[in-house]
Write an enzyme that holds these catalytic residues in place. Structure first.
Site, PDB file in Angstrom:
ATOM      1  N   ASN A  24       1.104  -1.359  -0.208  1.00 54.09           N
ATOM      2  CA  ASN A  24       0.127  -0.127  -0.029  1.00 54.09           C
ATOM      3  C   ASN A  24       0.764   1.856   0.521  1.00 54.09           C
ATOM      4  O   ASN A  24       1.710   1.196   0.128  1.00 54.09           O
ATOM      5  CB  ASN A  24      -0.585  -0.536   1.002  1.00 54.09           C
ATOM      6  CG  ASN A  24      -0.018   0.182   2.181  1.00 54.09           C
ATOM      7  OD1 ASN A  24       0.583   0.116   2.419  1.00 54.09           O
ATOM      8  ND2 ASN A  24      -0.666  -1.711   3.100  1.00 54.09           N
ATOM      9  N   GLY A  32      -3.597  -9.501   3.221  1.00 51.94           N
ATOM     10  CA  GLY A  32      -3.344 -10.212   2.108  1.00 51.94           C
ATOM     11  C   GLY A  32      -2.081 -11.043   1.984  1.00 51.94           C
ATOM     12  O   GLY A  32      -0.976 -11.179   2.588  1.00 51.94           O
ATOM     13  N   ASP A  34       0.830  -8.804   1.412  1.00 55.93           N
ATOM     14  CA  ASP A  34       1.391  -7.770   2.128  1.00 55.93           C
ATOM     15  C   ASP A  34       1.935  -8.444   3.347  1.00 55.93           C
ATOM     16  O   ASP A  34       2.804  -8.068   4.537  1.00 55.93           O
ATOM     17  CB  ASP A  34       0.526  -6.673   1.486  1.00 55.93           C
ATOM     18  CG  ASP A  34       1.194  -5.505   2.552  1.00 55.93           C
ATOM     19  OD1 ASP A  34       3.007  -5.661   2.204  1.00 55.93           O
ATOM     20  OD2 ASP A  34       0.983  -4.712   2.238  1.00 55.93           O
ATOM     21  N   SER A 122      -3.777  -6.020  -7.121  1.00 52.74           N
ATOM     22  CA  SER A 122      -4.740  -5.118  -6.494  1.00 52.74           C
ATOM     23  C   SER A 122      -6.054  -6.166  -7.160  1.00 52.74           C
ATOM     24  O   SER A 122      -6.634  -5.786  -7.250  1.00 52.74           O
ATOM     25  CB  SER A 122      -4.780  -4.395  -7.770  1.00 52.74           C
ATOM     26  OG  SER A 122      -3.939  -3.369  -7.562  1.00 52.74           O
ATOM     27  N   THR A 123      -5.841  -7.361  -6.720  1.00 49.33           N
ATOM     28  CA  THR A 123      -6.170  -8.221  -7.104  1.00 49.33           C
ATOM     29  C   THR A 123      -7.886  -9.131  -5.938  1.00 49.33           C
ATOM     30  O   THR A 123      -8.264  -9.524  -6.271  1.00 49.33           O
ATOM     31  CB  THR A 123      -6.841  -9.567  -8.152  1.00 49.33           C
ATOM     32  OG1 THR A 123      -5.855 -10.998  -7.031  1.00 49.33           O
ATOM     33  CG2 THR A 123      -5.991  -9.478  -8.991  1.00 49.33           C
ATOM     34  N   GLY A 124      -6.805  -8.608  -4.868  1.00 50.61           N
ATOM     35  CA  GLY A 124      -7.708  -9.180  -3.854  1.00 50.61           C
ATOM     36  C   GLY A 124      -9.064  -7.657  -3.422  1.00 50.61           C
ATOM     37  O   GLY A 124      -9.340  -7.587  -3.697  1.00 50.61           O
ATOM     38  N   VAL A 125      -8.291  -7.090  -1.634  1.00 45.10           N
ATOM     39  CA  VAL A 125      -8.894  -5.891  -1.775  1.00 45.10           C
ATOM     40  C   VAL A 125      -8.932  -4.862  -2.117  1.00 45.10           C
ATOM     41  O   VAL A 125      -9.783  -4.373  -1.719  1.00 45.10           O
ATOM     42  CB  VAL A 125      -8.261  -5.678   0.117  1.00 45.10           C
ATOM     43  CG1 VAL A 125      -8.735  -6.260   0.671  1.00 45.10           C
ATOM     44  CG2 VAL A 125      -7.139  -5.569  -0.071  1.00 45.10           C
ATOM     45  N   TYR A 126      -8.056  -4.526  -2.774  1.00 43.26           N
ATOM     46  CA  TYR A 126      -7.617  -3.458  -4.203  1.00 43.26           C
ATOM     47  C   TYR A 126      -8.933  -3.888  -5.342  1.00 43.26           C
ATOM     48  O   TYR A 126      -9.685  -2.224  -6.084  1.00 43.26           O
ATOM     49  CB  TYR A 126      -6.470  -2.885  -4.526  1.00 43.26           C
ATOM     50  CG  TYR A 126      -5.636  -2.160  -3.522  1.00 43.26           C
ATOM     51  CD1 TYR A 126      -6.158  -2.257  -1.780  1.00 43.26           C
ATOM     52  CD2 TYR A 126      -4.585  -1.798  -3.616  1.00 43.26           C
ATOM     53  CE1 TYR A 126      -5.428  -1.513  -1.610  1.00 43.26           C
ATOM     54  CE2 TYR A 126      -4.289  -1.039  -3.306  1.00 43.26           C
ATOM     55  CZ  TYR A 126      -4.240  -0.931  -1.863  1.00 43.26           C
ATOM     56  OH  TYR A 126      -3.178  -0.545  -0.721  1.00 43.26           O
TER      57      TYR A 126
END
Ligand code: ADP
Length: 173
Positions: A24, A32, A34, A122-126
């Protein structure tokens, strides 16, 4: 020329020169992938990230910075800030997502790395639609593939969830 490989697995157990983190903008370990990377690499990474932000400010979407690998058996971790999908017009999100992969490869090459493993940024919480992200990523990686790379030989796309893995397998076939 580098090889593009797609695997189903966990990024933190890859034997590569560098793994890319879906970071982030404040470079603070979140959830996730990260969180998984920060837990596996240990607190040193967090200190390096904090030092970076104190000196340079937050890292904007599309950009990449590097830390050591901490306790992970990699030479470095490349922290790429993916776009938060709903925060941008879709084409701008695509540009920023492509920039994450391109900037990570350029930094890897600059550091003399041979192999780099990516998560599906970016395909998770983003909130990026997974099929749209896979198209953007493969198009970008194929467009850059024939450049005059000196050290870079392998780009590994590590899909953690089955949906991403199926999408990539279908698209790369
Ligand atoms: P973002 O905030 O960029 O969306 P997330 O970590 O929420 O990041 O999700 C990005 C992708 O990382 C998701 O597709 C998720 O399945 C994947 N992921 C989660 N844990 C791991 C892991 N240990 N290794 C590889 N990928 C992972």
């Amino acid at each position: 020329m580098y090889q593009i490989e797609v695997i189903h697995g966990d990024l933190t157990t890859q034997a590569v020169d560098a793994i890319v983190n879906a970071a982030n903008t404040w470079l603070q370990g979140g959830g996730g992938v990260d969180g998984a990377i920060h837990r596996a690499a240990g607190p040193v990474i967090n200190q390096e990230c904090e030092r970076y932000v104190r000196k340079h400010g937050p890292l904007p979407a599309g950009q990449v910075m590097c830390t050591t690998g901490g306790q992970l058996p990699v030479r470095g971790i490349l922290h790429a800030v993916g776009p938060i999908y709903p925060d941008h017009a879709p084409r701008e999100a695509d540009r920023l997502l492509g920039a994450c992969y391109e900037n990570a490869l350029l930094l890897a090459e600059q550091l003399g790395y041979h192999s780099v493993a990516f998560p599906n940024i970016s395909t998770g919480v983003y909130g990026y639609p997974k099929d749209r992200a896979a198209k953007v990523v493969l198009m970008k990686l194929k467009a850059l593939q024939d450049r005059d790379w000196h050290s870079l030989q392998r780009v590994i796309l590590v899909c953690y969830d089955q949906e991403n893995y199926s999408l990539y397998q279908k698209m790369i076939a």
